[in-house]
Design a protein around this motif. Structure first.
Motif, PDB file in Angstrom:
ATOM      1  N   GLU A 156       0.828  -1.203   0.000  1.00 10.38           N
ATOM      2  CA  GLU A 156       0.000   0.000   0.000  1.00 10.38           C
ATOM      3  C   GLU A 156       0.861   1.251   0.000  1.00 10.38           C
ATOM      4  OE1 GLU A 156      -3.184  -0.157  -0.345  1.00 10.38           O
ATOM      5  OE2 GLU A 156      -3.585  -2.255   0.100  1.00 10.38           O
ATOM      6  N   HIS A 163      -6.208  -0.688   5.216  1.00 12.88           N
ATOM      7  CA  HIS A 163      -6.375  -1.419   3.955  1.00 12.88           C
ATOM      8  C   HIS A 163      -6.053  -2.904   4.130  1.00 12.88           C
ATOM      9  CE1 HIS A 163      -5.967   2.451   1.360  1.00 12.88           C
ATOM     10  NE2 HIS A 163      -7.230   2.041   1.378  1.00 12.88           N
ATOM     11  N   LYS A 167      -8.604  -6.118   3.784  1.00 11.81           N
ATOM     12  CA  LYS A 167      -8.316  -7.160   2.797  1.00 11.81           C
ATOM     13  C   LYS A 167      -8.326  -8.543   3.452  1.00 11.81           C
ATOM     14  CE  LYS A 167      -4.848  -8.201  -0.816  1.00 11.81           C
ATOM     15  NZ  LYS A 167      -3.638  -7.712  -1.527  1.00 11.81           N
TER      16      LYS A 167
ATOM     17  N   LYS B 121      -7.372   2.300  -6.038  1.00 15.57           N
ATOM     18  CA  LYS B 121      -8.119   1.171  -5.456  1.00 15.57           C
ATOM     19  C   LYS B 121      -9.059   0.622  -6.514  1.00 15.57           C
ATOM     20  CE  LYS B 121      -7.185   0.246  -1.870  1.00 15.57           C
ATOM     21  NZ  LYS B 121      -5.944  -0.447  -1.415  1.00 15.57           N
TER      22      LYS B 121
END
Lengths: 231, 231
Positions: A156, A163, A167, B121
């Protein structure tokens, strides 16, 4: 037998013996035409380090790799692929037979909708490429998994922990290795990385800057513990 | 002096002594965001073979290379670049000082109009990338050249000779090396190639399938002849 002996002398722990581990590595390439492609940055170094270390520790390793010039680690079964679709097929065909999947590859989320059969000539001042979504391999594995342990990676550039946690949950992973690729000493095509390991139970471990080989050992230590618990 | 002696024993011809040659190699990468890019297929093998061979034959070699894991040939000055813009800057800054330019790199004709600062994203089902034209390095060199010899490459998938001849004329080159990248035994990431060499005067020489090292020797033979004539 002699090879095993030598290996166990070189690497005392054979704690992954009789385990079958699928590891993905490097980036995929999604063709635009015969010469151009959309690529994902990844040298493959983290995945190849994991494959090498897992093999040394006794595992049967299948390495599904995108294009890379890295040497193939000894004792590892290699499957070379180029696109996300090819990686999808290679991973799915092995999934039922393995105990652990570690997805270290940088797989393209999108691919060009149309692939030009001939090299596109540069006649126009601009060129527009329409991309469509690729299958989400990790998510499919998370939906299909039975006994398998699933380990993902999150590269990232902002809000790393948020994030990565999201995930892990959404894809039904057992563990995720998160790294901020913008940090010096972390990320693409270098020999070190700075990662955080997030477990399904919410635990976060922050590691210092380490060589990718050392990070591979630590990730495999965690996997060994999880495998012992799940027996 | 000892190094020169050894080199001349290993490689008898020192027919490029006192010549300064700029060679470009490998493909460029044009970032879409910090992890994705538009790439051009090229292993860099042809350019690196040219650099190695030219250095052995006595030339002072500057190798401007896109991302590649190939070992840097001995005695060659390397300048690593990533994008077409960086390659443009590196080549232009050296142009006045060199006798020959061989452009073996696969340079992106287009780059994304906008580079996302953060990883995009994958929220949408589709993604559109707008590309704009990059500067044409070879054409600029053709316009600016004085004494320099300019050698280009044309990787085509159809109408090879027509496209290559047209490129030679439009870019004011002295020679172009054309290859059909769709042929088996030619093209990307392999050790052989099948090329046609087209001269300014219209002569076409068709070479059989050869190792890239052998093709490098032949290209440099032609350059030696042209350098002798132009004195």
């Amino acid at each position: 037998v002699i090879v095993d002996k030598v290996l166990s002398l070189l690497h005392k722990r054979q704690d992954l013996l009789n385990k079958r581990i699928l590891i993905t590595a490097a980036g995929t390439r999604e063709p635009i035409d015969p010469v151009r492609y959309v690529g994902n940055r990844s040298s493959g170094k983290m995945g190849y380090a994991l494959a090498e270390t897992a093999a040394k520790r006794g595992a049967e390793v299948i390495l599904v790799s995108g294009p890379s010039n890295l040497p193939i680690p000894q004792g590892v079964t290699i499957k070379k692929v180029e696109t996300a679709a090819q990686m999808h097929a290679a991973v799915l065909s092995e999934f039922d037979t393995v105990d652990v999947v570690i997805k270290a590859a940088a797989v393209a989320d999108y691919r060009p909708e149309l692939i030009a059969e001939q090299k596109i000539k540069k006649t126009g001042d601009t060129l527009t490429i329409n991309l469509v979504k690729n299958p989400d391999i990790l998510r499919e594995l998370g939906q299909q998994k039975k006994r398998q342990l699933l380990v993902g990676f999150a590269a990232e550039t902002e809000d790393l922990i948020t994030h990565a946690r999201e995930k892990l949950t959404r894809k039904n992973l057992d563990m995720i290795v998160a790294n901020d690729v913008t940090l010096p000493g972390a990320g693409f095509n270098i020999d070190t990385n700075i990662v955080k390991i997030i477990h399904k139970n919410g635990t976060i471990e922050e590691l210092p800057q380490l060589r990718k080989q050392q990070i591979a050992e630590i990730i495999l230590d965690k996997i060994c513990i999880m495998l012992t618990k799940s027996i």
